[in-house]
Structure formats: C-alpha cells, structure tokens
Scaffold this active site. Structure first.
Site, PDB file in Angstrom:
ATOM      1  N   ASN A 245     -34.197  61.441 -49.691  1.00 38.46           N
ATOM      2  CA  ASN A 245     -33.850  62.896 -49.752  1.00 38.46           C
ATOM      3  C   ASN A 245     -34.372  63.884 -48.730  1.00 38.46           C
ATOM      4  O   ASN A 245     -33.517  64.604 -48.425  1.00 38.46           O
ATOM      5  CB  ASN A 245     -34.555  63.047 -50.988  1.00 38.46           C
ATOM      6  CG  ASN A 245     -34.144  62.498 -52.249  1.00 38.46           C
ATOM      7  OD1 ASN A 245     -33.167  61.731 -52.231  1.00 38.46           O
ATOM      8  ND2 ASN A 245     -34.415  62.754 -53.669  1.00 38.46           N
TER       9      ASN A 245
ATOM     10  N   SER B  10     -21.622  56.375 -48.532  1.00 39.01           N
ATOM     11  CA  SER B  10     -21.210  57.604 -47.805  1.00 39.01           C
ATOM     12  C   SER B  10     -21.143  57.071 -46.214  1.00 39.01           C
ATOM     13  O   SER B  10     -21.030  58.096 -45.358  1.00 39.01           O
ATOM     14  CB  SER B  10     -22.170  58.666 -48.143  1.00 39.01           C
ATOM     15  OG  SER B  10     -23.473  58.220 -47.585  1.00 39.01           O
TER      16      SER B  10
ATOM     17  N   SER C 209      13.428  73.053 -31.912  1.00 36.79           N
ATOM     18  CA  SER C 209      14.089  72.607 -33.294  1.00 36.79           C
ATOM     19  C   SER C 209      14.755  71.457 -32.930  1.00 36.79           C
ATOM     20  O   SER C 209      15.374  70.967 -32.103  1.00 36.79           O
ATOM     21  CB  SER C 209      14.892  73.720 -33.794  1.00 36.79           C
ATOM     22  OG  SER C 209      15.777  73.210 -34.640  1.00 36.79           O
TER      23      SER C 209
ATOM     24  N   GLU D 140       1.026  78.833 -35.443  1.00 37.46           N
ATOM     25  CA  GLU D 140       1.180  78.521 -36.784  1.00 37.46           C
ATOM     26  C   GLU D 140       0.276  77.578 -37.399  1.00 37.46           C
ATOM     27  O   GLU D 140      -0.067  77.843 -38.756  1.00 37.46           O
ATOM     28  CB  GLU D 140       2.708  78.285 -37.126  1.00 37.46           C
ATOM     29  CG  GLU D 140       3.690  79.411 -36.644  1.00 37.46           C
ATOM     30  CD  GLU D 140       5.142  78.933 -37.054  1.00 37.46           C
ATOM     31  OE1 GLU D 140       6.126  79.871 -36.825  1.00 37.46           O
ATOM     32  OE2 GLU D 140       5.426  77.791 -37.076  1.00 37.46           O
TER      33      GLU D 140
ATOM     34  N   LYS E 229      15.847  77.431 -29.959  1.00 34.91           N
ATOM     35  CA  LYS E 229      14.620  77.624 -30.618  1.00 34.91           C
ATOM     36  C   LYS E 229      13.356  77.512 -29.742  1.00 34.91           C
ATOM     37  O   LYS E 229      13.310  76.333 -29.006  1.00 34.91           O
ATOM     38  CB  LYS E 229      14.371  77.012 -31.927  1.00 34.91           C
ATOM     39  CG  LYS E 229      15.485  77.489 -32.874  1.00 34.91           C
ATOM     40  CD  LYS E 229      15.142  78.972 -33.482  1.00 34.91           C
ATOM     41  CE  LYS E 229      13.846  79.450 -34.082  1.00 34.91           C
ATOM     42  NZ  LYS E 229      13.790  78.566 -35.363  1.00 34.91           N
TER      43      LYS E 229
ATOM     44  N   THR F 188      -0.587 100.576 -38.054  1.00 40.64           N
ATOM     45  CA  THR F 188      -1.255 100.515 -39.546  1.00 40.64           C
ATOM     46  C   THR F 188      -0.182 100.337 -40.286  1.00 40.64           C
ATOM     47  O   THR F 188       0.933 100.714 -40.078  1.00 40.64           O
ATOM     48  CB  THR F 188      -2.015 102.004 -39.700  1.00 40.64           C
ATOM     49  OG1 THR F 188      -0.900 102.872 -39.927  1.00 40.64           O
ATOM     50  CG2 THR F 188      -3.104 102.120 -38.560  1.00 40.64           C
ATOM     51  N   HIS F 189      -0.373  99.476 -41.114  1.00 37.14           N
ATOM     52  CA  HIS F 189       0.557  98.987 -42.378  1.00 37.14           C
ATOM     53  C   HIS F 189       1.683  98.273 -41.683  1.00 37.14           C
ATOM     54  O   HIS F 189       2.903  98.395 -42.160  1.00 37.14           O
ATOM     55  CB  HIS F 189       1.149 100.189 -43.162  1.00 37.14           C
ATOM     56  CG  HIS F 189      -0.121 101.133 -43.919  1.00 37.14           C
ATOM     57  ND1 HIS F 189      -0.620 100.634 -45.057  1.00 37.14           N
ATOM     58  CD2 HIS F 189      -0.548 102.339 -43.342  1.00 37.14           C
ATOM     59  CE1 HIS F 189      -1.546 101.625 -45.261  1.00 37.14           C
ATOM     60  NE2 HIS F 189      -1.497 102.304 -44.247  1.00 37.14           N
TER      61      HIS F 189
ATOM     62  N   TYR G 151     -33.230  67.030 -55.937  1.00 42.87           N
ATOM     63  CA  TYR G 151     -32.092  66.186 -55.468  1.00 42.87           C
ATOM     64  C   TYR G 151     -31.409  65.712 -56.527  1.00 42.87           C
ATOM     65  O   TYR G 151     -31.532  65.372 -57.519  1.00 42.87           O
ATOM     66  CB  TYR G 151     -32.510  65.511 -54.287  1.00 42.87           C
ATOM     67  CG  TYR G 151     -31.342  64.594 -53.819  1.00 42.87           C
ATOM     68  CD1 TYR G 151     -30.660  65.249 -52.500  1.00 42.87           C
ATOM     69  CD2 TYR G 151     -30.657  63.295 -54.213  1.00 42.87           C
ATOM     70  CE1 TYR G 151     -29.609  64.736 -51.862  1.00 42.87           C
ATOM     71  CE2 TYR G 151     -29.709  62.830 -53.730  1.00 42.87           C
ATOM     72  CZ  TYR G 151     -28.964  63.463 -52.688  1.00 42.87           C
ATOM     73  OH  TYR G 151     -28.061  62.788 -51.951  1.00 42.87           O
TER      74      TYR G 151
ATOM     75  N   GLN H  34     -24.495  64.726 -51.980  1.00 40.50           N
ATOM     76  CA  GLN H  34     -23.844  63.921 -51.250  1.00 40.50           C
ATOM     77  C   GLN H  34     -22.409  64.388 -50.715  1.00 40.50           C
ATOM     78  O   GLN H  34     -21.963  64.171 -49.488  1.00 40.50           O
ATOM     79  CB  GLN H  34     -23.498  62.398 -51.574  1.00 40.50           C
ATOM     80  CG  GLN H  34     -22.894  61.669 -50.829  1.00 40.50           C
ATOM     81  CD  GLN H  34     -23.075  60.049 -51.010  1.00 40.50           C
ATOM     82  OE1 GLN H  34     -24.032  59.557 -51.073  1.00 40.50           O
ATOM     83  NE2 GLN H  34     -21.744  59.592 -51.503  1.00 40.50           N
TER      84      GLN H  34
END
Length: 460
Positions: free
Chosen positions: A110, A23, A277, A290, A283, A155-156, A317, A322
C-alpha cells in the site's frame, strides 16, 4: 505459483481472477521507481539495524542488477505475480533466497505503490514542463515575427476590434504559462514521501522515514499513515492539469483549423502537418489540429474516471485504487504526444498577413475607435455609441466601410467629426493607440514578449 501473501489460503486463485487482478500490464512502466524505492528502503533498513548490513548490501546490489537486466530487456514480467512490486520481489528472492524476503520488512504494498506513483508522476511532470517550455518558445518566436501583422480580434466569432497576430498569440502564451505554474503547484503536493505508512497504521520498526525522503529527493514525509496510503489527490490534480492543457491545445487547434479554411485564409498548414482526401484531390485537411482537438475528450474522460473511483472510498486503501494508473498514464502519454506534434505544426505554419489585414478592414472593427473619437470631442459615450451604431447601419445599407464615407456623410451623423477622422480610424492608429499594459500596441506586446522570455529563461 505460490503467492508471496498466500500463507492463510488453502486454494490457489482462479486463473481468471489472476488475470483480472493483475496490473503488471500497465504498472510495469514504474519498474525503475519501484526498484530505486526498494534500494533506498533496503539501505535504510541496514542503516537502522533492522536487518544485517550485509543483507542490506546484498539486496541493494541484486536490485541494481535486476534494474539493469530489465533495462536490457532480459526479464519478462509474469501476470501471476500480479504487479510490478511482486514481480521485482519474486525475482529478488529467486536470485538470493531468504535474504530477499527481508526487503519487505516494515513495508506494505500500500505504501510502496503510493511511493512509486508519486516518483513516477514527478518524473513525468518534469518532462511535461520541458515540452510546454518548447511550445512557449515557439509562440514567442512567431509573435516576434508578427508584431505588426494586423488582424481582426473576435468576440462571439464576430469581427470586433483590430489587434495584431502577435497579441493574439501571446494570449495563448499566458494560458500555457499558467499550465506550467499549475504543474509546479501539483509537483509540490506530489513531492511528499509516503513510505513508512505501512498498510495503514505504520509499523513498529524504527524506520528512518526522513532518510528515505532525502535519498529519493522528496521535500517532506506524509504526516498521517491512513492518508499516506489512501491519498490520490495528487493524481486527480495532475489529471486536472492535463485536462486544462488539452483544453488550451484544443482552443488553439480550433482557431488554426478555422484560420486555415478558405473562408478565413489567415494561415496555411505545412504539407508535413496536413493530410489529403481519398476522393477529393484539392483537399488539404488540418487533421493534426483536429486530432489534438479530439484527444481533449480522452483526457477529460480520465479525469472524470479517477474522480468517480475516489468519490466514495472509505479509508484506507481499497483495491479500487488500482484504477488510478491506467487513466493518468494514458493522459500523460496523450498530452506529451499532442504537445510535441502541435508545437512542430505551429512552428511551420505560413502566415497570410495580407488576408488578415483585409479581414480587419471589413466588419467595422474600427467602430469603437470612432465612438472614442467623439467622446474626445466632448460627446457622452452612450450618445457616441448610438451615433456610431446608426453610422454602421447606414454603411451596411449602402455597402460601404466606415473609412469610405465622405466628410459630408460623416457630418450627417455628427458635426463634431472633423477632417482628422480618417487618420484616427486607420487600423494602424487603432492598434497603436491601445498601448496600455496588456494591450495590442507594438510596445505593449513587445513588453509582453520580453516578460515571456524572462519567464521561460527562469525555467531553463
């Protein structure tokens, strides 16, 4: 290379197993925590008479030297040594011989790794807290600049009622404030010292666990050795906190993306935080927002990963644990990067207040206020609601806004409507009358900003 744990083995581990088992490629980032923890452990061993004081001092001195050498890039870690703990101990033994072998007295990997990860995450939570506070200050500043900038509330995703941009921004302040508070709560449960739990059943050596906790800045020690080595709730809790932070950043990013579109035109992204772009020269893409929005899924995935790893592990453990590190490390790195770039992006947006006002003037955002107007004239709310619904339908059919209706047209819907209706349904009046605590009126938002500033100052 002989393993430090290899006494009962007659064969070396296969090279592919060494690579699979190791690791060090990701837990090497905890080298400072590992060495500081080991220095404190050695100090305690000497103080308690478990090892000779001179040995304790030599171990501490050498560990400080190793720390300095790593900081200066003079040490390369070895995959064969498996992890950061064994790498440091191997280097220590190479430098001071058998004295170095005394460091691990009364300790297991551990409880050592449980200590390291707690120390590392505490440090990262402090940094995350600082980054969120910078974002909170940015939101406050932008809100103060837009206390009178009227926009439609939704809303919505349909225009609903007029509010101010400042009011909208301060909703995000509340979200990120809760993130700070969640991190604080998570920190409390992380700030518990597990060293002394051993492999699972503690040790017969008379360790002074409280001394180690004090030296390392922990509030308390774990009360059960099994739980001390097998608990990863604090990792899961932090992963959850990070996921919620990303959810808030994603929601905010989504709105900035919408608002920067031609269809909304509420804001313009700064050139430094936009891209173009390769084929369409006109663009200006909100790629930063994003990408922040997209990276939320990455952090969610790490949360689900650690939950799944831990869901069926018996005490104490297991090597599965790990897998607690790569995901949480990646999540921390991702959230820190997103907070930094998002804050700078938000600070540089151009607010198009004229377009916001124009949008609020359409969509019948003052319809509720007309219903409230009729209620004040003694008409039951449900009756008023029906009247205004018919009024809105009439306006749609005749391509008018409500404030363009003549008094004769108003009277066709209710004789209770008087000449004061035009003032009552102005967007400025609609916003300013909503001055309950938490509302969009200027004084209410200013109070919210004042409270927000006090909160931020308390975190400084």
């Amino acid at each position: 290379m002989p393993k430090l744990w290899g006494g009962r083995f007659q064969k070396n581990t296969d090279k592919i197993v060494d690579d699979f088992h190791s690791s060090i490629r990701f837990d090497s980032r905890m080298y400072k925590q590992d060495i500081i923890g080991s220095i404190t452990h050695a100090k305690m061993l000497g103080s308690c008479g478990i090892i000779p004081p001179q040995d304790s001092e030599l171990i501490q001195k050498t560990l400080f030297e190793i720390l300095s050498d790593i900081d200066n890039g003079q040490i390369e870690f070895e995959t064969d040594a498996e992890d950061i703990h064994m790498n440091v101990e191997k280097i220590l033994i190479e430098r001071i011989g058998d004295v170095g072998k005394k460091l691990h007295t009364g300790r297991s990997r551990n409880d050592q790794v449980a200590l390291d990860i707690r120390m590392y995450l505490k440090s990262e939570m402090d940094e995350l807290d600082s980054l969120i506070v910078v974002l909170l200050n940015t939101i406050i500043k932008l809100a103060e600049e837009n206390l009178d900038t009227i926009m439609p509330g939704y809303t919505h995703l349909q225009r609903a009622q007029p509010i101010t941009f400042a009011h909208h921004l301060m909703a995000y302040f509340q979200m990120f404030r809760r993130d700070v508070e969640r991190l604080y709560d998570c920190y409390k449960r992380t700030n518990v010292m597990p060293l002394g739990s051993g492999a699972l059943a503690g040790t017969t050596y008379p360790l002074d666990r409280d001394m180690v906790a004090r030296e390392l800045g922990f509030d308390s020690i774990t009360e059960n050795s099994l739980d001390g080595v097998s608990d990863r709730d604090f990792v899961i809790e932090l992963a959850s906190c990070l996921s919620i932070i990303m959810m808030h950043l994603s929601r905010f990013s989504e709105e900035l993306i919408l608002w920067s579109s031609y269809e909304f035109g509420f804001i313009e992204m700064d050139d430094a935080y936009s891209t173009g772009s390769s084929i369409m020269p006109q663009k200006k893409n909100p790629d930063v927002a994003e990408l922040v929005r997209g990276k939320a899924g990455r952090v969610y995935g790490s949360l689900m990963s650690i939950l799944t790893v831990m869901k069926s592990l018996p005490l104490a453990y297991n090597k599965d644990m790990q897998e607690d590190k790569e995901g949480i490390f990646d999540s921390i790195d991702t959230v820190k990067m997103c907070l930094n770039v998002f804050t700078n992006m938000l600070a540089t947006i151009k607010v198009k207040s004229g377009n916001m006002l124009k949008a609020a003037q359409g969509g019948f955002t003052n319809a509720t206020d007309i219903a409230d107007y009729l209620v004040k004239k003694g008409i039951p709310f449900r009756t008023a609601h029906e009247i205004i619904g018919k009024m809105v339908l009439y306006c749609i059919q005749n391509d008018k806004s409500i404030d363009q209706l003549t008094m004769d047209e108003f009277k066709e819907f209710s004789e209770s409507i008087q000449g004061d209706i035009y003032e009552e349904i102005s967007l400025k009046k609609c916003v300013s009358e909503r001055k309950l605590p938490g509302g969009p009126a200027r004084e209410s938002v200013q109070k919210s900003i004042d409270n927000a500033r006090a909160f931020v100052e308390s975190k400084s």
